[in-house]
Write a protein that holds these residues in place. Structure first.
Motif, PDB file in Angstrom:
ATOM      1  N   MET A 172       0.818  -1.219   0.000  1.00 28.84           N
ATOM      2  CA  MET A 172       0.000   0.000   0.000  1.00 28.84           C
ATOM      3  C   MET A 172       0.853   1.271   0.000  1.00 28.84           C
ATOM      4  O   MET A 172       0.357   2.331  -0.367  1.00 28.84           O
ATOM      5  CB  MET A 172      -0.932   0.014   1.218  1.00 28.84           C
ATOM      6  CG  MET A 172      -1.999  -1.066   1.184  1.00 28.84           C
ATOM      7  SD  MET A 172      -3.056  -1.017  -0.285  1.00 28.84           S
ATOM      8  CE  MET A 172      -2.489  -2.504  -1.141  1.00 28.84           C
ATOM      9  N   LEU A 173       2.119   1.167   0.399  1.00 28.16           N
ATOM     10  CA  LEU A 173       2.983   2.353   0.352  1.00 28.16           C
ATOM     11  C   LEU A 173       3.153   2.867  -1.082  1.00 28.16           C
ATOM     12  O   LEU A 173       2.849   4.042  -1.362  1.00 28.16           O
ATOM     13  CB  LEU A 173       4.335   2.051   0.991  1.00 28.16           C
ATOM     14  CG  LEU A 173       5.353   3.215   0.962  1.00 28.16           C
ATOM     15  CD1 LEU A 173       4.836   4.401   1.760  1.00 28.16           C
ATOM     16  CD2 LEU A 173       6.700   2.759   1.506  1.00 28.16           C
ATOM     17  N   PRO A 174       3.619   2.032  -2.039  1.00 24.47           N
ATOM     18  CA  PRO A 174       3.711   2.535  -3.414  1.00 24.47           C
ATOM     19  C   PRO A 174       2.346   2.854  -4.023  1.00 24.47           C
ATOM     20  O   PRO A 174       2.232   3.773  -4.846  1.00 24.47           O
ATOM     21  CB  PRO A 174       4.399   1.396  -4.180  1.00 24.47           C
ATOM     22  CG  PRO A 174       4.234   0.183  -3.339  1.00 24.47           C
ATOM     23  CD  PRO A 174       4.181   0.667  -1.925  1.00 24.47           C
ATOM     24  N   LEU A 175       1.303   2.123  -3.628  1.00 23.93           N
ATOM     25  CA  LEU A 175      -0.029   2.451  -4.143  1.00 23.93           C
ATOM     26  C   LEU A 175      -0.455   3.830  -3.650  1.00 23.93           C
ATOM     27  O   LEU A 175      -1.031   4.629  -4.406  1.00 23.93           O
ATOM     28  CB  LEU A 175      -1.037   1.397  -3.701  1.00 23.93           C
ATOM     29  CG  LEU A 175      -2.429   1.468  -4.338  1.00 23.93           C
ATOM     30  CD1 LEU A 175      -3.012   0.065  -4.466  1.00 23.93           C
ATOM     31  CD2 LEU A 175      -3.377   2.330  -3.513  1.00 23.93           C
ATOM     32  N   GLY A 176      -0.163   4.128  -2.381  1.00 21.10           N
ATOM     33  CA  GLY A 176      -0.471   5.455  -1.852  1.00 21.10           C
ATOM     34  C   GLY A 176       0.296   6.551  -2.569  1.00 21.10           C
ATOM     35  O   GLY A 176      -0.239   7.630  -2.836  1.00 21.10           O
ATOM     36  N   VAL A 177       1.568   6.263  -2.887  1.00 22.95           N
ATOM     37  CA  VAL A 177       2.365   7.239  -3.649  1.00 22.95           C
ATOM     38  C   VAL A 177       1.710   7.505  -5.001  1.00 22.95           C
ATOM     39  O   VAL A 177       1.597   8.654  -5.442  1.00 22.95           O
ATOM     40  CB  VAL A 177       3.811   6.723  -3.838  1.00 22.95           C
ATOM     41  CG1 VAL A 177       4.581   7.638  -4.789  1.00 22.95           C
ATOM     42  CG2 VAL A 177       4.534   6.634  -2.501  1.00 22.95           C
TER      43      VAL A 177
END
Length: 254
Positions: free
Chosen positions: A139-144
């Motif tokens: 979810m970190l890269p998706l949030g980015v």
């Protein structure tokens, strides 16, 4: 035109469940000439408003896994702030052609992934192992991505939940709607602080969107969701490719 865009986006959301941000940003840039940062901010705000209508019913039906939602937010919320800061940096220091080209590239990759995912066989009755501990890292890269382009929270979040958790389909939908709402809310707040927003444009989109949600909700039972969603991803692939080609061509002639 602004009312028509809001209406069209809301109809597709009601019929397919595809996130508002994914569709809104390219339409605002292409048809209304809205600068990319403001288009992203408006897309996130519009997404938050549309999903706000859906969140209470998901809570009332107990279709949210709060533990899984918490794991998603651990990575997603810092990611959306990082993405917002990255867009702010490029808006101030980078060429507009690069910014539009990157937005187009994200659209292309999102559409390609979803088209690929559409051809995967349906999940069998054997539930997958619970690997939800991996969600913060994904979810970190998706949030980015959401913070940078407003695209991907709903579609990619659903794919991750189907692959990594043993949640029932209704819980996947409910948990992802709340996750997308919170990401859109935080992202739109960050973008509003950095870039400002066009309140008149947002109001027109929302008014058109209310009529679109009503029509889409009334007709959803008669319209097949899967072919329509597939057609939408193909359309976004074409639009994203056009973004990349146009900006690369313009940059080569500078």
């Amino acid at each position: 035109m602004e009312y028509a865009i809001g209406f069209t986006i809301a109809v597709f959301i009601a019929l397919t469940g595809v996130g508002a941000g994914t569709i809104t940003t390219p339409l605002l840039i292409l048809f209304l000439g809205v600068p990319a940062p403001m288009a992203v901010a408006t897309g996130l705000m519009f997404s938050a408003v549309v999903k706000l209508v859906l969140v209470p019913s998901q809570i009332a039906r107990r279709q949210i896994s709060w533990r899984v939602l918490g794991l998603m937010l651990v990575g997603g919320l810092p990611g959306v702030l990082i993405g917002s800061l990255a867009l702010r940096h490029l808006d101030v220091h980078g060429p507009q052609l690069l910014l539009n080209g990157l937005l187009g590239g994200i659209l292309v990759l999102t559409a390609l992934w979803q088209i690929f995912f559409s051809f995967r066989p349906a999940r069998t009755e054997v539930l997958p192992k619970d690997r939800s501990r991996l969600l913060p890292f994904l979810m970190l890269p998706l949030g980015v991505e959401v913070g940078f382009s407003s695209a991907g929270a709903g579609a990619l979040g659903t794919a991750a939940l189907l692959s990594l958790t043993s949640l029932a389909p209704a819980q996947v939908v409910g948990t992802d709607i709340v996750f997308g709402f919170l990401l859109s809310l935080i992202g739109s707040g960050a973008h509003g602080f950095f870039h400002g927003t066009d309140s008149s444009l947002l109001r027109h989109l929302i008014l058109g969107g209310l009529a679109g949600v009503a029509l889409g909700t009334a007709t959803v039972r008669w319209i097949p969701k899967r072919p329509l969603r597939f057609a939408l991803w193909v359309w976004l692939l074409i639009i994203g490719s056009q973004f990349v080609y146009t900006n690369a061509f313009a940059a080569s002639h500078h």
